[in-house]
Design an enzyme around this catalytic site. Structure first.
Site, PDB file in Angstrom:
ATOM      1  N   GLU A  45     -15.398 -56.007 -25.439  1.00  0.00           N
ATOM      2  CA  GLU A  45     -14.820 -57.159 -26.135  1.00  0.00           C
ATOM      3  C   GLU A  45     -15.002 -58.281 -24.816  1.00  0.00           C
ATOM      4  O   GLU A  45     -14.497 -58.102 -23.860  1.00  0.00           O
ATOM      5  CB  GLU A  45     -13.255 -57.031 -26.457  1.00  0.00           C
ATOM      6  CG  GLU A  45     -13.393 -56.068 -27.687  1.00  0.00           C
ATOM      7  CD  GLU A  45     -11.809 -55.395 -27.956  1.00  0.00           C
ATOM      8  OE1 GLU A  45     -10.826 -56.089 -27.259  1.00  0.00           O
ATOM      9  OE2 GLU A  45     -11.760 -54.557 -28.596  1.00  0.00           O
ATOM     10  N   PHE A  85      -7.869 -53.318 -21.832  1.00  0.00           N
ATOM     11  CA  PHE A  85      -6.839 -52.834 -20.678  1.00  0.00           C
ATOM     12  C   PHE A  85      -6.494 -51.177 -21.253  1.00  0.00           C
ATOM     13  O   PHE A  85      -6.588 -50.971 -22.537  1.00  0.00           O
ATOM     14  CB  PHE A  85      -5.366 -53.628 -21.189  1.00  0.00           C
ATOM     15  CG  PHE A  85      -5.665 -54.926 -20.497  1.00  0.00           C
ATOM     16  CD1 PHE A  85      -5.283 -55.153 -19.129  1.00  0.00           C
ATOM     17  CD2 PHE A  85      -5.925 -55.963 -21.315  1.00  0.00           C
ATOM     18  CE1 PHE A  85      -5.482 -56.585 -18.787  1.00  0.00           C
ATOM     19  CE2 PHE A  85      -5.812 -57.395 -20.896  1.00  0.00           C
ATOM     20  CZ  PHE A  85      -5.851 -57.718 -19.353  1.00  0.00           C
ATOM     21  N   ALA A  86      -6.364 -50.510 -20.271  1.00  0.00           N
ATOM     22  CA  ALA A  86      -6.202 -48.988 -20.517  1.00  0.00           C
ATOM     23  C   ALA A  86      -5.139 -48.713 -21.650  1.00  0.00           C
ATOM     24  O   ALA A  86      -5.083 -47.743 -22.363  1.00  0.00           O
ATOM     25  CB  ALA A  86      -5.941 -48.304 -19.210  1.00  0.00           C
ATOM     26  N   ASP A  87      -4.250 -49.632 -21.742  1.00  0.00           N
ATOM     27  CA  ASP A  87      -3.150 -49.462 -22.871  1.00  0.00           C
ATOM     28  C   ASP A  87      -3.753 -49.380 -24.129  1.00  0.00           C
ATOM     29  O   ASP A  87      -3.014 -48.864 -25.103  1.00  0.00           O
ATOM     30  CB  ASP A  87      -2.339 -50.708 -22.770  1.00  0.00           C
ATOM     31  CG  ASP A  87      -1.512 -50.826 -21.190  1.00  0.00           C
ATOM     32  OD1 ASP A  87      -0.416 -50.618 -21.136  1.00  0.00           O
ATOM     33  OD2 ASP A  87      -2.275 -51.266 -20.380  1.00  0.00           O
ATOM     34  N   PHE A  88      -5.046 -49.732 -24.516  1.00  0.00           N
ATOM     35  CA  PHE A  88      -5.477 -49.880 -25.766  1.00  0.00           C
ATOM     36  C   PHE A  88      -6.268 -48.578 -25.931  1.00  0.00           C
ATOM     37  O   PHE A  88      -7.010 -48.119 -27.002  1.00  0.00           O
ATOM     38  CB  PHE A  88      -6.269 -50.898 -25.914  1.00  0.00           C
ATOM     39  CG  PHE A  88      -5.732 -52.232 -25.540  1.00  0.00           C
ATOM     40  CD1 PHE A  88      -4.387 -52.448 -25.718  1.00  0.00           C
ATOM     41  CD2 PHE A  88      -6.541 -53.250 -25.056  1.00  0.00           C
ATOM     42  CE1 PHE A  88      -3.831 -53.481 -25.257  1.00  0.00           C
ATOM     43  CE2 PHE A  88      -5.854 -54.672 -25.027  1.00  0.00           C
ATOM     44  CZ  PHE A  88      -4.356 -54.921 -24.884  1.00  0.00           C
ATOM     45  N   ILE A  89      -6.632 -47.776 -24.640  1.00  0.00           N
ATOM     46  CA  ILE A  89      -7.279 -46.522 -24.818  1.00  0.00           C
ATOM     47  C   ILE A  89      -6.700 -45.705 -26.174  1.00  0.00           C
ATOM     48  O   ILE A  89      -7.358 -45.048 -26.788  1.00  0.00           O
ATOM     49  CB  ILE A  89      -7.503 -45.750 -23.551  1.00  0.00           C
ATOM     50  CG1 ILE A  89      -8.365 -46.610 -22.626  1.00  0.00           C
ATOM     51  CG2 ILE A  89      -8.401 -44.485 -23.963  1.00  0.00           C
ATOM     52  CD1 ILE A  89      -8.560 -45.802 -21.313  1.00  0.00           C
ATOM     53  N   LEU A 139     -13.260 -56.938 -31.927  1.00  0.00           N
ATOM     54  CA  LEU A 139     -12.087 -56.364 -31.447  1.00  0.00           C
ATOM     55  C   LEU A 139     -11.579 -54.961 -32.174  1.00  0.00           C
ATOM     56  O   LEU A 139     -10.872 -55.073 -33.260  1.00  0.00           O
ATOM     57  CB  LEU A 139     -11.029 -57.270 -31.743  1.00  0.00           C
ATOM     58  CG  LEU A 139      -9.648 -57.192 -30.797  1.00  0.00           C
ATOM     59  CD1 LEU A 139      -8.967 -58.342 -31.012  1.00  0.00           C
ATOM     60  CD2 LEU A 139      -8.924 -56.197 -30.976  1.00  0.00           C
ATOM     61  N   GLU A 185     -11.382 -51.065 -31.158  1.00  0.00           N
ATOM     62  CA  GLU A 185     -11.471 -50.005 -30.081  1.00  0.00           C
ATOM     63  C   GLU A 185     -11.978 -48.788 -30.618  1.00  0.00           C
ATOM     64  O   GLU A 185     -12.641 -47.811 -29.796  1.00  0.00           O
ATOM     65  CB  GLU A 185     -10.329 -49.964 -29.477  1.00  0.00           C
ATOM     66  CG  GLU A 185      -9.728 -50.812 -28.252  1.00  0.00           C
ATOM     67  CD  GLU A 185      -9.371 -52.456 -28.870  1.00  0.00           C
ATOM     68  OE1 GLU A 185      -9.335 -52.330 -30.211  1.00  0.00           O
ATOM     69  OE2 GLU A 185      -9.396 -53.340 -28.005  1.00  0.00           O
ATOM     70  N   HIS A 245       0.475 -53.828 -21.584  1.00  0.00           N
ATOM     71  CA  HIS A 245      -0.636 -54.175 -20.621  1.00  0.00           C
ATOM     72  C   HIS A 245      -0.643 -53.382 -19.161  1.00  0.00           C
ATOM     73  O   HIS A 245      -1.445 -54.093 -18.540  1.00  0.00           O
ATOM     74  CB  HIS A 245      -0.995 -55.742 -20.383  1.00  0.00           C
ATOM     75  CG  HIS A 245      -1.410 -56.406 -21.554  1.00  0.00           C
ATOM     76  ND1 HIS A 245      -0.530 -56.467 -22.718  1.00  0.00           N
ATOM     77  CD2 HIS A 245      -2.621 -56.701 -22.154  1.00  0.00           C
ATOM     78  CE1 HIS A 245      -1.365 -56.950 -23.734  1.00  0.00           C
ATOM     79  NE2 HIS A 245      -2.417 -57.247 -23.354  1.00  0.00           N
TER      80      HIS A 245
HETATM   81  C1  LIG Z   1      -6.212 -53.820 -29.432  1.00  0.00           C
HETATM   82  C2  LIG Z   1      -6.595 -54.813 -28.403  1.00  0.00           C
HETATM   83  N1  LIG Z   1      -7.640 -55.402 -27.978  1.00  0.00           N
HETATM   84  C3  LIG Z   1      -7.789 -56.136 -27.072  1.00  0.00           C
HETATM   85  C4  LIG Z   1      -6.737 -57.109 -26.829  1.00  0.00           C
HETATM   86  C5  LIG Z   1      -6.922 -58.335 -25.827  1.00  0.00           C
HETATM   87  N2  LIG Z   1      -6.748 -59.556 -26.704  1.00  0.00           N
HETATM   88  C6  LIG Z   1      -5.693 -60.061 -26.738  1.00  0.00           C
HETATM   89  S1  LIG Z   1      -5.746 -61.550 -27.754  1.00  0.00           S
HETATM   90  C7  LIG Z   1      -7.371 -60.818 -28.258  1.00  0.00           C
HETATM   91  C8  LIG Z   1      -8.289 -61.920 -29.187  1.00  0.00           C
HETATM   92  C9  LIG Z   1      -7.385 -62.138 -30.430  1.00  0.00           C
HETATM   93  O1  LIG Z   1      -8.153 -62.704 -31.239  1.00  0.00           O
HETATM   94  P1  LIG Z   1      -7.827 -63.229 -32.713  1.00  0.00           P
HETATM   95  O2  LIG Z   1      -7.188 -62.074 -33.151  1.00  0.00           O
HETATM   96  O3  LIG Z   1      -8.694 -64.056 -33.178  1.00  0.00           O
HETATM   97  O4  LIG Z   1      -6.390 -64.034 -32.319  1.00  0.00           O
HETATM   98  P2  LIG Z   1      -6.359 -65.319 -31.589  1.00  0.00           P
HETATM   99  O5  LIG Z   1      -6.126 -65.215 -30.274  1.00  0.00           O
HETATM  100  O6  LIG Z   1      -7.489 -66.374 -31.607  1.00  0.00           O
HETATM  101  O7  LIG Z   1      -5.028 -66.192 -32.033  1.00  0.00           O
HETATM  102  C10 LIG Z   1      -7.702 -60.086 -27.477  1.00  0.00           C
HETATM  103  C11 LIG Z   1      -9.131 -59.346 -27.558  1.00  0.00           C
HETATM  104  C12 LIG Z   1      -5.429 -56.735 -27.327  1.00  0.00           C
HETATM  105  N3  LIG Z   1      -4.400 -57.357 -26.906  1.00  0.00           N
HETATM  106  N4  LIG Z   1      -5.235 -55.731 -28.273  1.00  0.00           N
END
Ligand SMILES: Cc1ncc(C[n+]2csc(CCOP(=O)(O)OP(=O)(O)O)c2C)c(N)n1
Ligand SMILES: Cc1ncc(C[n+]2csc(CCOP(=O)(O)OP(=O)(O)O)c2C)c(N)n1
Ligand SMILES: [Mg+2]
Ligand SMILES: [Mg+2]
Lengths: 327, 326, 326, 327
Positions: D28, D82-86, D57, D59, D128
């Site tokens: 991502e 972040f490893a928390d999402f593994i 997005l 995983e 995180h």
């Molecule tokens: C499962 C997961 N993958 C990646 C992330 C890192 N992350 C945080 S916000 C985000 C983007 C989210 O995009 P969107 O759902 O469109 O919400 P927006 O930030 O545009 O409001 C990502 C990839 C996360 N927190 N959780």
């Protein structure tokens, strides 16, 4: 009257559902079908579709639904068809269920139970046989129990349902048919208390799940050579009952841990570490672990039997440990 | 349909029979001598595997579900290997380490599956991704059931395949049940195929018991996939004649429903087509059946006579050794 | 719209301003004195939270996303608590244990979220399930982004909510980006709402910068949910003015795109509506702004002056103690 | 020239991508954006969208896509933000990636690398910051590495990409800025080999990740009181380098394990168990663990600092262990 462990789980669910209207059962094919391994058979007939219902094949959301409904005051008992599928919902367990209480600084709790059959011996292949309890034990915020007798199946299930925290309740498939007396009424087995299944002075065998029975077999075998093994049934994997383990090891001076999970990183490691921290002076032999090799569970009987830890390995290992007698 | 000569039709017929007889023999066998591998027969659903595999090349990759027994055999796994796998013999899948249900074979383009329903769809996306990166046009065909369609993996896989235009063909074997749970209890739509719109890919519904309809849909999907136009979802409406597995504690499905679907046997349907169009005579078709039966008999003897894997192999091959060739 | 008097409109105006000024002040503050909680401002998207919260009761439960800052405050979390949370003070969320981004408060119907994008949707399903089992009609409102819409959890949640007719309202804040990844790179359809069809529930697209349009869609969805008719997906088209977070290494979005969307400010839009329809005069609106600014100022002072949590509390409340009351 | 660990990862990815056209990077926001923590910055410019690309997005599928493409001969390097999402993809890792080789009896391999930042100290809250390596170490079929120096960041990344097995490559967020020399060319750090970062005769501190630096600080502190601590940097979490650990403990007679993961079920348990099995006679003190409490990672600085294991705790624990000197 003796009943099976399967029956004990079923009856206890029914009893607690009668007592507490917040308790309900959800999962895949748990209603009219009675669950793949028939643990919930009959509940649907008694309690109807509002208390016992089938869900879509969606482990993530059904776990989340259990969490969310628990937060709103319900008492869900979720069946995950095989413990091997719990990893699908691992994020929900690790990052939601386990952390909620802390995330609210104690102002919220998640009183849910996740039941799942687990373990090898049924020739069902690498995706239906795993022992994953050590992973769950590394998650602060949840509890993990593993009954090995019908009595504890009841006692721990009552404790789990009534516990305000998320509890993973693991049922070894090869123990479903195990028979035993089950006390009537409100018989609660406290979470966090191990049971000494056999007293002995020469060696402590701490075991869980299917290995408790195998350890008892091994102890019988050892008895023939004059060795008295004490067998501790963990019953609760998290939190571990350190006191019972340490007391036993201090008495016997030797510790062997036996579990069906693969050796590296299994719960045996934590038990060994606790003893090596708190009772090392009491030890007269290295701490040994009898466990499955670091390997997926093979399918074929000849391989699975070689893979699964057996009583003979416990006997042989115990003899080696006692052979050293360097106290 | 274009490019479909009688030879192909007879092959489809032979394949479906091979799948049918294999599973009939397995379930029969299981009744007197339980097989280590619990049969989960796809009897009644054979047209899906046959119709989707016919047009595949050796380098195309299939990712079957538990129910797609035929696909393994049609793609090139021998009846002997398959049967020995069900018997958990050393001559079966992975020398007895794996079930035949989920076995893989890189030589014939079968990717090992997971006992975790629908967890192979993300792998299929990776297979098609590799094809794209390698600038090749092999396709990945992933089979899954109506129950499995509700898993998150399916959503993520369809979305990623669609947005990256990967050559995955998603074949939904919609037999109306997820073990005991009927479609309307696990899903609020009748056609899983409508979900394709949510990913911007074509979704088609076909009669899964009509092998020619399945074949036609697959042909179109493969053409799209090979042309780099992305994935397709093909939903095949079908029905399994037997229980979820041979350990089903009860079959809650209405008897009339089962009976009605047995009438729609895909093999009989193709047989009637061949006979009524004069494409084959009874004798030819009976010969085919005899040949298939002989093949299955041979496989069973082979499986019976094969040894169990040596116990000392249990913990071998957990890790791959470094290789220089790849 | 029925039942919408000027008082409600002014409340919406006040709320949006409160959200706006809170986040402006947080991001400004962060520029000179980095806040422990990295701001992920939703500036430009305030109409979504405001329009969806207005009709909610105290027992309704919201499950906000990282971007839905306003929803917390509108639902009843005080500005002081929110700000103290961003400052990681003991007076903030969970005595400093949790961020304000993901805090919960059972007293006002805010369910703690997860830093794992979209992992709160399954929880929302559980909240609505509880309502159904308790025969109550509170609803669960779950917010998520366009990026998050591709997570498997979303699929499983929508399917289960739809087939069980649970009162979940899914609010997709589609701002066209998942961090740096534009919608067309992460998803092949323009409207996330079309996916609703695949679950058999209504899916509507609204102008997410028009608070009245959002409110109208929410009102309909809540009526359905309370009547036991099941979930709705409301997709709100919007845009975030700032980067993904205040640690964004770069903003790859076209400058003209950002500028064009800044023109579509939801607050200005409501202000114009109020003024041009004679529902409020400049002075009233300026008073509201002054009141809001004072509230935020007070919150900042409160946050600044609050102490950090005592270190010895770090490992408290991992487990709940048995209670007799629930 | 000294470069940061972050830069070492980036440069190594570029070097290996130049050398091997099968290597590609997905995840991502890893392309033009360069990754949330900027580890892949610049790769997109050099290698273009076929070799470095952003994913949805999602995983689960991105992990599956790495597995599937690896099976087809590619060499994916996947970033999980972040490893928390593994855990979201834990089923793919545990039940697919880890089991594939075995499922084909060695006729298939999954040469993929899953990179992820992890660890506490950045005030980013409970979702995180986690240290989940012990869970991965309990999964046979995968390898897990954790570089702590720029040199090893390069060496282990090359080893991981070239390994035919799935490797989880964990980057501690607080170490991204750590500077050090990085050898040019084909510098491979073998997977499964720990490094002795400081020699000592009185006590062995086995550490990993952020605790290596803290252990070295503690060792300096201890030196002032005449205590010479040996510090072992695990580098590889799975498979563990038993020989190096045992040799050191046999030399020093005392073992303290330090990790940032919570104590129960952490990798320290396995290390303690190995030593209690193979070198118990060499020990002159209990095996101690300095680790985080069994608790989610708190957000606020005052709490997070109290939560994270600190050098002072290592020093205090080491002194207690040496105070016993009962050899
Ligand atoms: C499962 C997961 N993958 C990646 C992330 C890192 N992350 C945080 S916000 C985000 C983007 C989210 O995009 P969107 O759902 O469109 O919400 P927006 O930030 O545009 O409001 C990502 C990839 C996360 N927190 N959780
Ligand atoms: C993730 C997961 N959940 C549950 C199961 C148990 N299980 C095996 S097959 C099956 C039903 C699958 O139904 P469907 O996808 O419709 O396929 P069918 O059996 O009808 O061919 C279930 C629940 C599983 N193997 N994996
Ligand atoms: Mg089905
Ligand atoms: Mg977005």
């Amino acid at each position: 009257m003796k009943i099976t462990l399967r029956e004990a789980v079923r009856q206890t669910l029914a009893e607690e559902m009668r007592r507490d209207s917040r308790v309900f059962v959800l999962g895949e094919d748990v209603a009219a079908y009675g669950g793949t391994l028939q643990v919930t058979a009959g509940l649907f007939d008694e309690f109807g579709p509002d208390r016992v219902f089938d869900t879509p094949l969606s482990e993530v959301v059904i776990t989340g639904a259990a969490i969310g409904s628990a937060m709103m005051g319900m008492r869900p008992v979720l069946e995950i068809m095989f413990a091997d599928f719990i990893p699908l919902a691992f994020d929900q367990i690790l990052n939601n269920a386990a952390k909620m209480c802390y995330a609210y600084d104690g102002e919220m709790s998640v009183p849910m139970v996740l039941r799942a059959p687990f373990g090898g011996g049924m020739r069902s292949g690498m995706h239906h046989c795993q022992n994953l309890e050590a992973m769950f034990a590394h998650v602060p915020g949840i509890k993990v129990v593993m009954p090995t007798t019908p009595e504890d199946a009841k006692g721990l299930l009552l404790a789990a349902i009534r516990d305000p925290n998320p509890v993973i309740y693991l049922e070894h498939k090869m123990l479903y048919g195990a028979r035993g007396e089950v006390p009537d009424g409100d018989h609660v087995t406290p979470i966090g208390k191990a049971a000494i299944r056999r007293e002995g002075r020469d060696l402590t065998i701490v075991a869980c799940g299917a290995l408790v029975g195998k350890a008892l077999q091994a102890a019988k075998e050892l008895e023939k050579t004059g060795v008295e093994a004490e067998v501790v049934d963990l019953r609760t994997i998290s939190p571990l009952d350190k006191d019972t383990i340490l007391d036993s090891v201090i008495k016997t001076s030797r510790l062997l841990v036996a579990h069906e999970a693969c050796k590296t990183g299994g719960i045996g490691a934590e038990i060994a570490a606790i003893v090596a921290e708190h009772a090392i002076d009491a030890l007269d032999a290295p701490i040994e672990r009898v466990a499955a090799p670091d390997c997926p569970v093979p399918f074929s009987a000849s391989l699975e039997d070689a893979f699964l830890p057996q009583p003979a390995q416990i006997v042989a290992q115990a003899k080696r440990m006692l052979g050293r007698r360097f106290a | 349909m274009e490019h479909l000569d009688t030879r192909d039709l007879l092959k489809l017929y032979e394949w479906m029979l091979l799948s049918r007889i294999t599973e009939e023999r397995m379930t029969d066998y299981h009744k007197h001598t339980p097989l280590p591998e619990l049969p989960h027969a796809g009897i009644g659903q054979e047209a899906i595997a046959a119709g989707t595999v016919l047009d595949l090349r050796i380098d195309d990759q299939i990712l079957p579900s538990l129910r797609t027994r035929g696909a393994f055999i049609f793609k090139g796994i021998s009846s002997r290997t398959m049967m020995a796998g069900a018997f958990a013999k050393v001559t079966g899948a992975a020398r007895g380490k794996n079930t035949s249900h989920h076995m893989g074979d890189p030589k014939v383009g079968v990717v090992a599956g997971s006992g975790v329903v629908a967890a192979h769809l993300p792998i299929a996306v990776g297979v098609a991704l590799a094809a794209k990166l390698q600038k090749k046009d092999y396709v990945a065909v992933a089979y899954f059931g109506d129950g499995g369609s509700n898993r998150g993996d399916v959503h993520e896989s369809m979305n990623m395949a669609a947005v990256m235009k990967l050559g995955v063909v998603f074949v939904c074997e919609n037999n109306g049940y997820s073990i005991s749970t009927p479609l309307d209890v696990h899903c609020a739509v009748r056609d899983i195929a409508v979900r394709a719109q949510g990913y911007g890919m074509p979704g088609v519904v076909v009669d899964g018991n009509d092998v020619l309809a399945v074949l036609a849909a697959a042909r179109e999907a493969y053409a799209r996939a090979r042309a780099g136009e992305g994935p397709t979802l093909i939903e095949c409406k079908t029905y399994r004649w037997l229980g979820h597995s041979e350990r089903d504690p009860r079959d809650l499905r209405p008897a009339e429903e089962i009976a009605a679907w047995r009438e729609k046997c895909p093999i009989k349907r193709l047989r009637d087509h061949l006979l009524s169009n004069g494409l084959a005579d009874e004798a030819t078709l009976d010969d085919i059946r005899a040949g298939v039966a002989a093949e299955v008999d041979d496989a069973i003897v082979f499986a019976e006579q094969s040894p169990l894997p040596p116990p000392e192999e249990a913990a071998l091959h957990v890790y791959a050794e470094p290789r220089t060739d790849r």
